[in-house]
Design an enzyme around this catalytic site. Structure first.
Site, PDB file in Angstrom:
ATOM      1  N   LYS A 169      48.067  37.569  41.389  1.00 55.82           N
ATOM      2  CA  LYS A 169      48.276  36.183  41.816  1.00 55.82           C
ATOM      3  C   LYS A 169      49.756  35.776  41.679  1.00 55.82           C
ATOM      4  O   LYS A 169      50.537  36.470  41.020  1.00 55.82           O
ATOM      5  CB  LYS A 169      47.365  35.268  40.993  1.00 55.82           C
ATOM      6  CG  LYS A 169      45.867  35.509  41.239  1.00 55.82           C
ATOM      7  CD  LYS A 169      45.019  34.487  40.497  1.00 55.82           C
ATOM      8  CE  LYS A 169      43.534  34.690  40.745  1.00 55.82           C
ATOM      9  NZ  LYS A 169      42.716  33.643  40.074  1.00 55.82           N
ATOM     10  N   ASN A 181      45.882  32.618  36.243  1.00 56.13           N
ATOM     11  CA  ASN A 181      45.307  33.672  35.394  1.00 56.13           C
ATOM     12  C   ASN A 181      45.545  35.093  35.920  1.00 56.13           C
ATOM     13  O   ASN A 181      44.748  35.994  35.693  1.00 56.13           O
ATOM     14  CB  ASN A 181      43.821  33.390  35.113  1.00 56.13           C
ATOM     15  CG  ASN A 181      42.979  33.368  36.366  1.00 56.13           C
ATOM     16  OD1 ASN A 181      43.492  33.590  37.468  1.00 56.13           O
ATOM     17  ND2 ASN A 181      41.692  33.129  36.217  1.00 56.13           N
ATOM     18  N   HIS A 196      42.831  38.452  40.419  1.00 59.65           N
ATOM     19  CA  HIS A 196      41.474  38.260  40.964  1.00 59.65           C
ATOM     20  C   HIS A 196      40.824  39.630  41.069  1.00 59.65           C
ATOM     21  O   HIS A 196      41.503  40.626  41.346  1.00 59.65           O
ATOM     22  CB  HIS A 196      41.540  37.641  42.372  1.00 59.65           C
ATOM     23  CG  HIS A 196      40.223  37.736  43.101  1.00 59.65           C
ATOM     24  ND1 HIS A 196      39.231  36.801  42.938  1.00 59.65           N
ATOM     25  CD2 HIS A 196      39.725  38.700  43.931  1.00 59.65           C
ATOM     26  CE1 HIS A 196      38.160  37.183  43.658  1.00 59.65           C
ATOM     27  NE2 HIS A 196      38.444  38.323  44.274  1.00 59.65           N
ATOM     28  N   TYR A 212      38.472  31.752  49.311  1.00 60.20           N
ATOM     29  CA  TYR A 212      37.727  31.119  48.212  1.00 60.20           C
ATOM     30  C   TYR A 212      36.638  30.171  48.732  1.00 60.20           C
ATOM     31  O   TYR A 212      36.235  29.259  48.006  1.00 60.20           O
ATOM     32  CB  TYR A 212      38.684  30.376  47.293  1.00 60.20           C
ATOM     33  CG  TYR A 212      39.397  31.280  46.296  1.00 60.20           C
ATOM     34  CD1 TYR A 212      38.683  31.978  45.320  1.00 60.20           C
ATOM     35  CD2 TYR A 212      40.777  31.432  46.302  1.00 60.20           C
ATOM     36  CE1 TYR A 212      39.318  32.798  44.401  1.00 60.20           C
ATOM     37  CE2 TYR A 212      41.420  32.261  45.379  1.00 60.20           C
ATOM     38  CZ  TYR A 212      40.689  32.927  44.435  1.00 60.20           C
ATOM     39  OH  TYR A 212      41.309  33.746  43.512  1.00 60.20           O
ATOM     40  N   GLU A 246      35.446  40.869  50.788  1.00 55.41           N
ATOM     41  CA  GLU A 246      36.834  40.578  50.407  1.00 55.41           C
ATOM     42  C   GLU A 246      37.793  41.673  50.888  1.00 55.41           C
ATOM     43  O   GLU A 246      38.915  41.382  51.310  1.00 55.41           O
ATOM     44  CB  GLU A 246      36.933  40.401  48.893  1.00 55.41           C
ATOM     45  CG  GLU A 246      36.247  39.126  48.423  1.00 55.41           C
ATOM     46  CD  GLU A 246      36.283  38.930  46.920  1.00 55.41           C
ATOM     47  OE1 GLU A 246      35.739  37.923  46.461  1.00 55.41           O
ATOM     48  OE2 GLU A 246      36.840  39.793  46.200  1.00 55.41           O
TER      49      GLU A 246
HETATM   50  N1  UDP Z   1      39.281  28.462  38.236  1.00 55.45           N
HETATM   51  C1  UDP Z   1      39.949  27.355  37.787  1.00 55.45           C
HETATM   52  N2  UDP Z   1      39.283  26.497  36.948  1.00 55.45           N
HETATM   53  C2  UDP Z   1      38.008  26.722  36.528  1.00 55.45           C
HETATM   54  C3  UDP Z   1      37.345  27.861  36.987  1.00 55.45           C
HETATM   55  C4  UDP Z   1      38.006  28.728  37.854  1.00 55.45           C
HETATM   56  O1  UDP Z   1      41.102  27.140  38.134  1.00 55.45           O
HETATM   57  O2  UDP Z   1      37.470  25.910  35.764  1.00 55.45           O
HETATM   58  C5  UDP Z   1      39.984  29.380  39.151  1.00 55.45           C
HETATM   59  C6  UDP Z   1      40.532  30.590  38.414  1.00 55.45           C
HETATM   60  O3  UDP Z   1      41.801  30.909  38.965  1.00 55.45           O
HETATM   61  C7  UDP Z   1      39.528  31.674  38.756  1.00 55.45           C
HETATM   62  C8  UDP Z   1      39.104  31.280  40.176  1.00 55.45           C
HETATM   63  O4  UDP Z   1      39.107  29.858  40.148  1.00 55.45           O
HETATM   64  O5  UDP Z   1      40.112  32.954  38.663  1.00 55.45           O
HETATM   65  C9  UDP Z   1      37.755  31.782  40.620  1.00 55.45           C
HETATM   66  O6  UDP Z   1      36.788  31.418  39.660  1.00 55.45           O
HETATM   67  P1  UDP Z   1      35.700  32.464  39.155  1.00 55.45           P
HETATM   68  O7  UDP Z   1      34.696  31.705  38.357  1.00 55.45           O
HETATM   69  O8  UDP Z   1      35.211  33.261  40.327  1.00 55.45           O
HETATM   70  O9  UDP Z   1      36.532  33.387  38.123  1.00 55.45           O
HETATM   71  P2  UDP Z   1      37.016  34.899  38.160  1.00 55.45           P
HETATM   72  O10 UDP Z   1      35.987  35.704  38.900  1.00 55.45           O
HETATM   73  O11 UDP Z   1      38.362  34.889  38.846  1.00 55.45           O
HETATM   74  O12 UDP Z   1      37.151  35.300  36.709  1.00 55.45           O
END
Ligand code: UDP
Length: 141
Positions: A11, A114, A117, A51, A128
């Protein structure tokens, strides 16, 4: 264990920190091969489409804004149990909750920024991967 493919994105926060190579080493040191890769700056439509499953979530607009804030590096990883292996290497979504030694614990600042992905299931991985790479541009070795 079956050989799988998964989509990974480094990211904008991690690209800005100049740690693409460090993250690639985590993949390679753990048996995941990079079989396709590209750097690109996502448009708003690209990020919203990628997304789309999160469209109704409260964090959607901020997530899209963040994902288009700078270039990303997108790759296909291949290896045994690649989907779970990559998710284990990434760590929990919130870096504060991620286990030590994971990419997010070591390199990420917050739940929004974070670092990486990773696809979460076989079906989402296929969708994807196709979102970013025509099959001709995937070089399985
Ligand atoms: N995200 C966020 N706030 C939240 C939850 C998710 O900003 O409370 C963002 C975060 O960058 C995350 C992405 O949305 O990586 C997708 O969420 P997911 O639950 O799919 O998490 P991941 O699979 O990336 O761990």
């Amino acid at each position: 264990m079956p050989v799988e493919r998964t989509l990974s994105i480094i990211k904008p926060d991690a690209v800005a920190k100049n740690i693409i190579g460090k993250i690639y080493s985590r993949f390679e040191d753990n048996g995941l091969k990079i079989i396709a890769a590209r750097m690109l700056h996502l448009s708003q439509a690209d990020a919203e489409g990628f997304y789309a499953v999160h469209r109704s979530r409260p964090f959607f607009n901020d997530l899209v804004k963040f994902m288009i804030s700078g270039p990303v590096v997108v790759q296909v990883l291949e290896g045994e149990d690649a989907i779970k292996k990559n998710r284990d290497l990434m760590g929990a979504t919130d870096p504060k909750k991620a286990e030590k030694g994971t990419i997010r614990a070591d390199f990420a600042d917050s739940i929004d920024a974070n670092a990486v992905h990773g696809s979460d299931a076989i079906e989402t991985a296929a969708v994807e991967i196709a979102y970013f790479f025509p099959s001709l541009n995937i070089y399985s070795r």
